[in-house]
Design an enzyme around this catalytic site. Structure first.
Site, short mmCIF file in Angstrom:
data_model
loop_
_atom_site.label_atom_id
_atom_site.label_comp_id
_atom_site.label_asym_id
_atom_site.label_seq_id
_atom_site.Cartn_x
_atom_site.Cartn_y
_atom_site.Cartn_z
N GLU A 161 -5.14 -4.22 -3.08
CA GLU A 161 -4.98 -2.78 -3.30
C GLU A 161 -5.40 -2.40 -4.72
O GLU A 161 -6.09 -1.40 -4.93
CB GLU A 161 -3.51 -2.40 -3.05
CG GLU A 161 -3.26 -0.90 -3.02
CD GLU A 161 -3.93 -0.20 -1.85
OE1 GLU A 161 -4.70 0.74 -2.11
OE2 GLU A 161 -3.70 -0.61 -0.70
N TYR A 180 0.96 12.45 -1.51
CA TYR A 180 1.63 11.17 -1.75
C TYR A 180 2.91 11.29 -2.59
O TYR A 180 3.70 10.35 -2.65
CB TYR A 180 0.65 10.18 -2.39
CG TYR A 180 -0.43 9.77 -1.43
CD1 TYR A 180 -0.10 9.08 -0.26
CD2 TYR A 180 -1.76 10.10 -1.65
CE1 TYR A 180 -1.09 8.72 0.65
CE2 TYR A 180 -2.76 9.74 -0.75
CZ TYR A 180 -2.42 9.05 0.40
OH TYR A 180 -3.38 8.69 1.30
N TYR A 187 1.14 3.82 -3.28
CA TYR A 187 0.73 5.22 -3.17
C TYR A 187 1.91 6.15 -3.45
O TYR A 187 1.74 7.20 -4.08
CB TYR A 187 0.15 5.49 -1.79
CG TYR A 187 -1.33 5.17 -1.68
CD1 TYR A 187 -2.26 6.19 -1.50
CD2 TYR A 187 -1.80 3.87 -1.80
CE1 TYR A 187 -3.62 5.91 -1.42
CE2 TYR A 187 -3.14 3.58 -1.72
CZ TYR A 187 -4.05 4.60 -1.53
OH TYR A 187 -5.39 4.33 -1.46
N CYS A 222 0.84 -1.20 0.00
CA CYS A 222 0.00 0.00 0.00
C CYS A 222 0.87 1.25 0.00
O CYS A 222 0.68 2.17 -0.80
CB CYS A 222 -0.91 -0.01 1.22
SG CYS A 222 -1.92 1.48 1.38
#
Length: 468
Positions: free
Chosen positions: A140, A98, A71, A67
């Site tokens: 994800e 991010y 990102y 994750c």
């Protein structure tokens, strides 16, 4: 950050909406892993030793890291794609967060900590982390893919496909596009390994063959000569300086390369290196042939999706189409059409002759054009060609979408750039096209534009054509 969006938009969306099932799957997976509910691990309450606690920490990080890494990657990619006039982009705050140095550092720190905690783990325990990592990344991606799309999109390509009106035509090269090694080397190796030893007498009923040492020497000379003369031929067709893209001029230049390829094949036939190969040996080699990762899966998905009504054609210089058929059949891919040369056989043993069908760039583009002409006009054709070499260049350019896969050959790059052909990475090209589409421009893919798209792998092509 997410709370700030809710306040900014004065929205009660959190209270009004149910949680997306894809989100629930991932959060429940994380909580279960952190609670010690991992196959092969004791119950969470029985983790008595520091080592056992370290192990579950490593497992948890294995489930979290994808994750963070995804990102961080998306943040950087999106920031690089923002144009100077997109300062008011609706996702600007998300992208800034991010792509920030702080988040990038946090992502790297998570990966570093996972590495440190994994040092003392056994091979079996590392396998568990690998499975958790892959499962987390899958969940994800499914989370992103589950989000509703309210606007038309250019990808995946099949999203707007209507089988009643549209026909998807997938064309692909074989050697080094689908395979890891060139098929000519495989066929030569079969011949060498199955050839009689130098002191071994051959039955009169069999096709006369060279001995194994003679074959190896002859093949070495042939392949060396081919490589040297190929480079000379490429050099001879290059303009002295870069010119504007002109398909007809390139076609004329590649006619010289076609003559070279045919002469090279004649040398191979005359040498006798392809005599005496058993058809079953060829099929077995095809079944064992290593294909590029994701290649078989892509073709399987295309064939199994009945709504696509797609046609798949493989255009190849390969000397023996039986090798190609066996390679795809071993992966459960039978419903495609092979356009390649064939060996001549007598009682399942090759005579050394090649039934010549596709030997050159000109042969390939002729086959490509013939296939399209035979399709008729009952539907609108959308053609995609996937290749990696100079031999594919005319087809790549003629197709609506030409995709060069992998690193591609240096000769392809040299010829293409000298003839004014541009290479554009597929992902940024799709983003640009999507922006134009959203602004009202029609989504038209046009061949012979002098633009080719590049993809690093079959996974990229799979995502573009079919989605997740």
């Amino acid at each position: 950050m997410h709370d700030s969006f809710v306040k900014e938009w004065s929205s009660d969306i959190v209270k009004e909406s149910t949680v997306n099932s894809a989100t629930v799957k991932y959060t429940e997976f994380l909580l279960a892993t952190a609670s010690g509910k991992v196959e092969g691990l004791k119950a969470a309450g029985k983790l008595a030793t520091p080592f056992e606690k370290t192990k579950i920490a490593a497992y948890t990080l294995g489930a979290m890291t994808p994750c963070m890494a995804l990102y961080a990657y998306l943040g950087k990619e999106f920031k690089a794609l923002l144009g100077p006039n997109e300062r008011d982009h609706p996702y600007k705050k998300w992208i800034e967060n991010y792509s920030s140095e702080g988040f990038q550092a946090s992502s790297l720190q998570t990966e570093d900590l996972l590495d440190k905690l994994s040092v003392s783990l056994t091979g079996e325990e590392l396998d568990i982390i690998e499975k958790l990592y892959h499962q987390a990344m899958k969940l994800e991606i499914e989370f992103f893919y589950a989000q509703p799309l309210t606007q038309p999109t250019v990808a995946p390509l099949t999203r707007e496909h209507d089988p009643a009106q549209d026909r998807l035509m997938i064309f692909s090269d074989f050697d080094l596009t689908c395979t890891v090694v060139d098929s000519s080397a495989i066929l030569a190796e079969i011949a060498i390994l199955r050839a009689p030893k130098s002191d071994q007498n051959q039955p009169e009923s069999q096709i006369a063959r060279m001995s194994s040492p003679e074959l190896r020497s002859t093949w070495s000379l042939l392949s060396g000569q081919y490589t040297e003369e190929y480079e000379q031929c490429i050099e001879s067709i290059l303009p002295s300086e870069k010119v504007e893209f002109n398909y007809e001029a390139l076609h004329k230049a590649l006619e010289q390369l076609s003559d070279f390829e045919k002469k090279a094949n004649s040398r191979v036939i005359e040498s006798g290196v392809l005599k005496g190969l058993n058809l079953e040996d060829i099929k077995r080699a095809g079944e064992l042939l290593i294909l590029q990762s994701g290649c078989i899966d892509f073709f399987q998905k295309i064939i199994k999706n009945e709504n696509l009504n797609a046609n798949i054609h493989v255009l190849s210089y390969c000397w023996c189409a039986d090798l190609i058929r066996a390679a795809f059949a071993s992966g459960g891919v039978d419903d495609l059409t092979i356009h390649a040369n064939e060996f001549s056989f007598e009682e399942s043993v090759s005579t050394g002759e090649i039934v010549r069908k596709v030997e050159s760039p000109i042969d390939k583009i002729q086959a490509f054009n013939d296939i399209l002409q035979d399709c008729g006009n009952d539907r609108k054709n959308l053609t995609v060609y996937i290749g990696d070499s100079v031999g594919d260049l005319l087809c790549l350019l003629k197709a609506d979408i030409g995709i060069v896969i992998g690193g591609s050959s240096t000769s392809l790059r040299r010829v293409a750039r000298r003839y004014g052909i541009s290479f554009v990475p597929l992902y940024p090209a799709l983003v640009k096209k999507q922006k134009e589409y959203a602004e009202g421009s029609p989504c038209i893919w046009k061949g012979q534009s002098g633009i080719l798209y590049t993809a690093s792998s079959w996974d990229d092509i799979h995502a573009f054509v079919l989605g997740w």
